[in-house]
Write an enzyme that holds these catalytic residues in place. Sequence first.
Site, short mmCIF file in Angstrom:
data_model
loop_
_atom_site.label_atom_id
_atom_site.label_comp_id
_atom_site.label_asym_id
_atom_site.label_seq_id
_atom_site.Cartn_x
_atom_site.Cartn_y
_atom_site.Cartn_z
N GLY A 6 0.86 -1.19 0.00
CA GLY A 6 0.00 0.00 0.00
C GLY A 6 0.89 1.23 0.00
O GLY A 6 2.03 1.17 -0.47
N ALA A 7 0.40 2.34 0.57
CA ALA A 7 1.16 3.59 0.51
C ALA A 7 2.48 3.48 1.26
O ALA A 7 3.53 3.84 0.73
CB ALA A 7 0.32 4.74 1.05
N SER A 18 -2.09 -3.69 -5.04
CA SER A 18 -0.78 -3.90 -4.42
C SER A 18 0.17 -4.55 -5.43
O SER A 18 1.34 -4.21 -5.51
CB SER A 18 -0.90 -4.76 -3.16
N ASP A 51 -2.77 -2.89 10.64
CA ASP A 51 -2.71 -3.46 12.01
C ASP A 51 -3.52 -4.73 12.18
O ASP A 51 -3.07 -5.69 12.77
CB ASP A 51 -3.36 -2.51 13.03
N HIS A 78 4.39 -0.63 13.72
CA HIS A 78 3.51 -0.32 14.83
C HIS A 78 3.52 -1.53 15.75
O HIS A 78 3.53 -2.66 15.28
CB HIS A 78 2.09 -0.05 14.30
N ASP A 116 1.03 6.10 21.08
CA ASP A 116 0.31 6.19 19.80
C ASP A 116 -1.19 6.07 20.01
O ASP A 116 -1.98 6.87 19.50
CB ASP A 116 0.82 5.07 18.89
N GLU A 170 -3.85 9.20 19.23
CA GLU A 170 -4.87 9.11 18.18
C GLU A 170 -6.29 9.16 18.74
O GLU A 170 -7.19 9.72 18.12
CB GLU A 170 -4.65 7.87 17.30
N GLU A 220 1.72 15.18 15.16
CA GLU A 220 0.82 14.53 14.21
C GLU A 220 -0.48 15.29 13.96
O GLU A 220 -1.20 15.00 13.01
CB GLU A 220 0.51 13.10 14.67
#
Lengths: 493, 470
Positions: A46-47, A78, A108, A132, A217, A221, A393
């Site tokens: 992906g990105a 992909s 995740d 992560h 994290d 978020e 962020e």
Amino acid sequence: MANYFNTLPIREQLNQLGIAEFMDSAEFADGVEALKGKKIVIVGCGAQGLNQGLNLRDSGLDVSYALRKEAIEQKRDSWKNATDNNFNVGTYEELIPTADLVINLTPDKQHTSVINAVMPLMKQGATLSYSHGFNIVEEGMQIRPDITVIMVAPKCPGSEVRAEYLRGFGVPTLIAVHPENDPQEKGWPEAKAYCVGTGGHRAGVLKSSFVAEVKSDLMGEQTILCGLLQTGSILSFDKMVEKGIDPGYASKLVQYGVEVITEALKHGGVSGMMDRLSNPAKVKAFELSEELKDIMRPLFQKHQDDIMSGHFSKTMMEDWANGDANLLKWRAETGETAFEKTPAGDVKIDEQEYFDNYVLMSAFIRAGVELAFETMVQAGIKPESAYYESLHETPLIANTIARKKLFEMNRVISDTAEYGCYLFDQACKPLLADFMKKIDTDVVGKNYNEGKDGSVDNIKLVQINEKLRNHEVEVVGRKLRKAMTAMKAIKTV
Amino acid sequence: MPKSIHIDRLNLAYAGKSIWKDLSWTIYPNEHYVLGGKSGSGKTSLGKYLAAHHDAVYIANWYQFTNLEGDRNFYYQQRYNRHQGKDTLTVRAELTHYAQKEGLDIRDIQHKLQAFGYEEMLDSQLIELSSGEHKKLQLIKGLWLKPTLLIIDEPYTGLDKQSRKVLNEWLDELATEGVQLILITNDEQVPNSINSYAHIVEGKLVREETQDALIQDAVRQQKNIPEFLKVIPHTDHEYMFQLKDVHIKYGEKEVLKGIDWEVKVGERWLLQGANGSGKSTLLSLINGDHPQSYGLDITLFGKKRGSGESIWDIKEKIGMISPEMHWYFDQQATVWHTLASGFYDSIGWFIDVKFQEKKQIEELMNFFDLTEYKDQLLHSLPLGKQRLALLARSIIKNPPLLVLDEPCQGLDYNQARYFNDVVDELCQYGKTLIYVGHYESQLPKGIDHKIELAHGQVKAIEHNIENVLK
């Protein structure tokens, strides 16, 4: 699988939470040497997967992509991403056994199934990298003892990781080695080499731990980054419409205002953002934010407590097991809010107007950034980690709101962040009900300075400035921002 | 009934320097102007002023496009990086959207798109266009409006010969339909309808009878090339680079179709081809910018591409300039930063400049007459000066290979000649040259080889050219 953090004795919990060291550039003098000639296989394209892979290859490293058989057979995006850029692509079975370093860059939620598929195929003594730590820390995934486990987490979207690399720069990056999985003590050299390969060493690197990364994290978020931006946006919009402001204008002010206002954080932190306001508006924003901090503090603390105890991840994983019932329901509800459904009006709003007509958002941002930071630090997280997961962020997430509002934000962020965001939003709105009753259009929708002569009590202003500038998030922020020099100009929409 | 346009006693100062002093200008109906003259004399500002105060369309010397979110955070290699997300509109969508907004009918320009060779581009994304193609798109959009007054700043920048002809014919056509033209340029091949000439002299607008009478920048005084550029770069390979049967594909679209090209150390090549023929893509294979170069048969500086070298190892040996690089250059870089970044091949960013490097920057700024601008933002200078600064950046590290993709875009005749003389001199000290230029009149004399591309293929290769300027 048991929550890894909860299996640790308190001393080890505090030890791992407290790892946060801003690394000297001399630590990266060996460049990519530790990975030179080694076979790197990235899982997921992906990105993040694609852009990190492009950078690593351009740094002289040997990169291939392992994709699931169906992704290859059906020529999914992909597969196209990887083959269009002339990468070697193969199935897990074909590539993983050859890999010296396997980089897991899948979402995740797929980690457990990906790791279960990949681990048996990995060769003896290879390295596994995460971006992560949820899978290791909260889900308690146990990795084969011969395998080294590291983390390299660029603190920016994948497209930025690529753009900054090609400009000759990089994005701030967090790196870690899992203490349970470093049998050959090659974790740090490899994590550093990987970081150099993505350009991260040029923009400031934070030495962290899986535990510190996850606990900070999640907190960031759920509270300031997504939760409060969502609550603040919806409450602001509803207030303006209630008070008769044109809905198109209100929609645009909120959608883009969040981005323009938080852009200022990148350059000058919270005080830089507040300095964009006139003196009277700054005093007002300060007072509002003080009040907001008092009201919301218990909620921020509850989120941090639930993250530390594992209660948050436990309930979220129960929802996973239940087919994401809650997540999907809450996502649908967010899609139905009036803010989401009102398109931005075709009006030109100047950059300064976003500040002058939306004092309330500056108040929300200051309160949220400082509260998230303070709460994390009180819980044993180091200021450097807390800074990245709060102030740093915020503009990046605000950027997603500017694109396509909250729906887009919640699409881009992980399901984990989205779940926590809704939890926060649902608790925060009722908490702010009384506060919002007192809010009028002078702080949201109209120019606060209109009809005022601009004078303020000088001593009060000096005290406010002092309080803003000397907050710990500002002190540590100044130090960290110095390392990330090449900042882009503030955008106007 | 067309009316005259009057400008009365305008004044303008920039950075403490007076540019216009009581400038007055009357433009009568049926007059079509070339506004020429020295760089920095205030031509662009005057064009913008006219456009802002009269019913006119102004086409800038700089094009811009955004992604679907209205963002402009692109980098110049982005064209070559493929990913499945669609970031920018297609040309067709862009034109359709524009037509809707302006109340135009896309069928009206069908034959113009054809003439510009633009039809096959319609399904390309904006990010995929070359600089020449962007320029054409910008011109098409402006001319399509048929305004009463049309002001074009540097209309020919980056256009190939054919497109330039098409543009001039279209402008003549518009002139007969009652559109009044003001072209800001020092180019000599202007449309036939041009009948008036003016320049700004000592802050005042002065009309001339012929275009030849317009003052050009003075021929610059020859200065000695800095000593550090006279050092012959060390090479231990016979070929600078070798490309064998190189193909580049974007999905189904093949943009390079089996290119073979070998360049030996010390050769001076001219690379030519129409807009969109694949020149920049070809160069991106040499300077490390193209992701598809891995897996192709490319040897750079004696090493097989993809054998463990980093793109920074490659860039270290190349002095590069291109219109794209200029377009995407860091908006916040000063002239000094711009030059310094040449040591690190970064876009306006650098680590720590050493004493010797600082000296080189100083010498080169002096050589290109840039010293007085050193603390100004690059983007605040006239286009020609920006170009000079980027050219200085490209040679600051005395690289063995110079890749100069349309380096003289935006320079006038004298500036271009001066620059090309410098290139010739550099080549005497062992540099290998790849030079892209559309006009024979604007080339370094020393060019001795030529490769021409057409539709992604090699159309012709010539060796041992005696005089490229012929």
